[in-house]
Design an enzyme around this catalytic site. Structure first.
Site, mmCIF file in Angstrom:
data_model
loop_
_atom_site.group_PDB
_atom_site.id
_atom_site.type_symbol
_atom_site.label_atom_id
_atom_site.label_comp_id
_atom_site.label_asym_id
_atom_site.label_seq_id
_atom_site.Cartn_x
_atom_site.Cartn_y
_atom_site.Cartn_z
ATOM 1 N N CYS A 167 0.814 -1.215 0.000
ATOM 2 C CA CYS A 167 0.000 0.000 0.000
ATOM 3 C C CYS A 167 0.852 1.273 0.000
ATOM 4 O O CYS A 167 1.065 1.896 1.054
ATOM 5 C CB CYS A 167 -0.997 0.042 1.154
ATOM 6 N N CYS A 345 -5.774 2.299 -4.678
ATOM 7 C CA CYS A 345 -5.370 2.812 -3.375
ATOM 8 C C CYS A 345 -6.406 3.827 -2.914
ATOM 9 O O CYS A 345 -6.522 4.896 -3.506
ATOM 10 C CB CYS A 345 -3.986 3.452 -3.488
#
Ligand SMILES: Cc1cc2nc3c(=O)[nH]c(=O)nc-3n(C[C@H](O)[C@H](O)[C@H](O)COP(=O)(O)OP(=O)(O)OC[C@H]3O[C@@H](n4cnc5c(N)ncnc54)[C@H](O)[C@@H]3O)c2cc1C
Length: 401
Positions: A167, A345
């Site tokens: 991430c 994201c």
């Protein structure tokens, strides 16, 4: 190739890792007739890690993002509660810490990423003290909210290492939430917020990077320091020491709060195995997720060398590709499914606002909704907070989404 012949009626698929990637593939394969599916994972628990950003911001408890591994293991899958220590792809076998040797027709590797905390000198033993915190593990995530709610002013530093990470947006999401929290606590006027990143830009996809730079300007966060890699923390002087990778010198920054995103790499047992590329990640074809040298081996998720951002969202698209291609290979066909590098994201920019970045291998937007996702939206925050966890537990992990 060492896989079994297509004429056999039963095949054994061994999956290393029962995290997001391993279970998503296991759930899909367990529905197929004629397959014995084994998942090897030593962990008793399974975390929905994307919620840790909100845990660190005090929105929910870390327990809310955790289930027992036994409760999420797909029906029909045999869970081998052990850790793999060695791959022997020439003999189609893996060895476990418990001394077992498991043979397979197909191997799927989904063992996640390794957090290299020890590579930051001075960090060991100081997590949770002196304002040092991290969202990056279950063990440390509570330190973040403690540090944020106890912050009275001064320099708050947020770091992003110079390695690939899971991430890519998470190191800055918590910074935006901290900014919001400081305003609520009435301490923002006494605070200077800094972002130190080993990366050359704020975000890989330029499309969303511009928006994030505007968020930084609006929030009056200091101008970001790119190509700066955290290497040492001195707790006596409350200083963080960075390598300025462009200028080739050291930079010292005082801190009152320090959110550390640790350096990361492929798990050691993969790095040292025949499956690894020179970078340490499992070496697979970027479209089929099939190993480039061992045709009955596949990999997905954080431990693979798929050249996209390492996220659970990427796995949502990789898992059906792997499952289809496993079935193809077992039937003696070439892999037919192709992964296009999709990743996403959810860039939280504050309590109640989020930019939902979605892009592919070309870093071009690959958006789901029929409106401009490159805007901070309350609806997208609600999606992350309430809907995506349900999609994960009830959809992805059950092979339905
Ligand atoms: C703070 C944070 C925020 C994030 N936010 C988002 C987000 O908003 N959106 C998003 O899509 N993604 C997000 N992610 C990333 C996402 O959680 C990961 O990319 C995803 O979980 C990776 O899945 P994986 O299967 O590759 O690894 P994991 O889910 O980590 O699973 C790896 C599994 O392998 C097992 N394992 C390890 N070693 C062995 C061994 N030797 N033998 C057998 N098993 C082993 C582990 O026990 C684990 O169960 C975030 C992550 C973090 C930390």
């Amino acid at each position: 190739m060492a896989t079994s012949s297509p004429s056999r009626s039963s095949h054994r698929v061994v999956i290393v890792g029962g995290g997001s990637g391993g279970l998503s593939v296991a759930a899909r394969l367990a529905k197929r007739k004629g397959l014995t599916v084994q998942v090897i994972d030593p962990s008793q628990t399974h975390d929905y890690q994307p919620l840790w950003t909100l845990v660190g911001a005090g929105v929910l408890s870390r327990e809310a993002a955790r289930k027992r591994e036994a409760d999420v293991m797909p029906r029909g899958v045999e869970w081998v509660q052990d850790a793999v220590v060695e791959f022997d792809p020439d003999r189609n076998a893996v060895a476990t810490r418990g001394g077992r040797r498991l043979e397979y027709d197909i191997l799927v590797v989904a063992a996640g990423i390794q957090l290299d905390w020890g590579k930051v000198k001075g960090l060991d033993g100081n997590m949770g003290r002196f304002g040092i915190c991290s969202n990056y593990s279950f063990e440390t995530v509570n330190t973040t909210w403690d540090a944020i709610r106890n912050f009275k002013g001064g320099d708050a530093i947020f770091t992003h290492p110079a390695t690939p990470i899971k991430c890519g947006g998470a190191p800055q999401k918590i910074m935006y939430l901290a900014d919001d929290a400081f305003r609520r606590q009435g301490v923002r006027d006494n605070a200077r917020i800094h972002f130190y990143s080993g990366d050359p830009t704020i975000f890989k996809s330029e499309h969303y990077a511009k928006t994030l730079l505007n968020v930084i300007a609006r929030k009056k966060i200091e101008s970001p320091h790119f190509r700066h890699n955290l290497k040492e923390i001195c707790v006596q002087s409350r200083e963080a020491i960075f390598d300025d990778l462009a200028a080739g010198r050291e930079v010292v920054q005082k801190f009152d709060l320090l959110h550390v995103t640790p350096p990361m790499s492929a798990p050691d047992f993969i790095k040292t195995s025949p499956l690894a590329a020179s970078t340490g990640w499992v070496e697979v074809d970027k479209f089929t997720c099939r190993h480039t040298r061992f045709p009955n081996v596949f990999a997905l998720g954080d431990c693979s060398n798929l050249p996209t951002s390492k996220t659970g969202a990427a796995i949502r698209k990789q898992a059906p590709t792997v499952a289809t291609n496993v079935v193809d290979v077992l039937a003696g066909r070439e892999p037919s499914a192709k992964y296009d590098g999709y990743t996403s994201c959810p860039l939280v920019t504050g309590y109640g606002s989020l930019v939902l970045a979605e892009f592919d291998y070309e870093l071009k937007p690959a958006e789901t909704f029929p409106f401009d996702q490159n805007k901070e939206r309350w609806s997208m925050y609600m999606l992350k907070r309430h809907l995506l966890p349900v999609l994960y537990w009830q959809g992805m992990l059950k092979g339905r989404a």
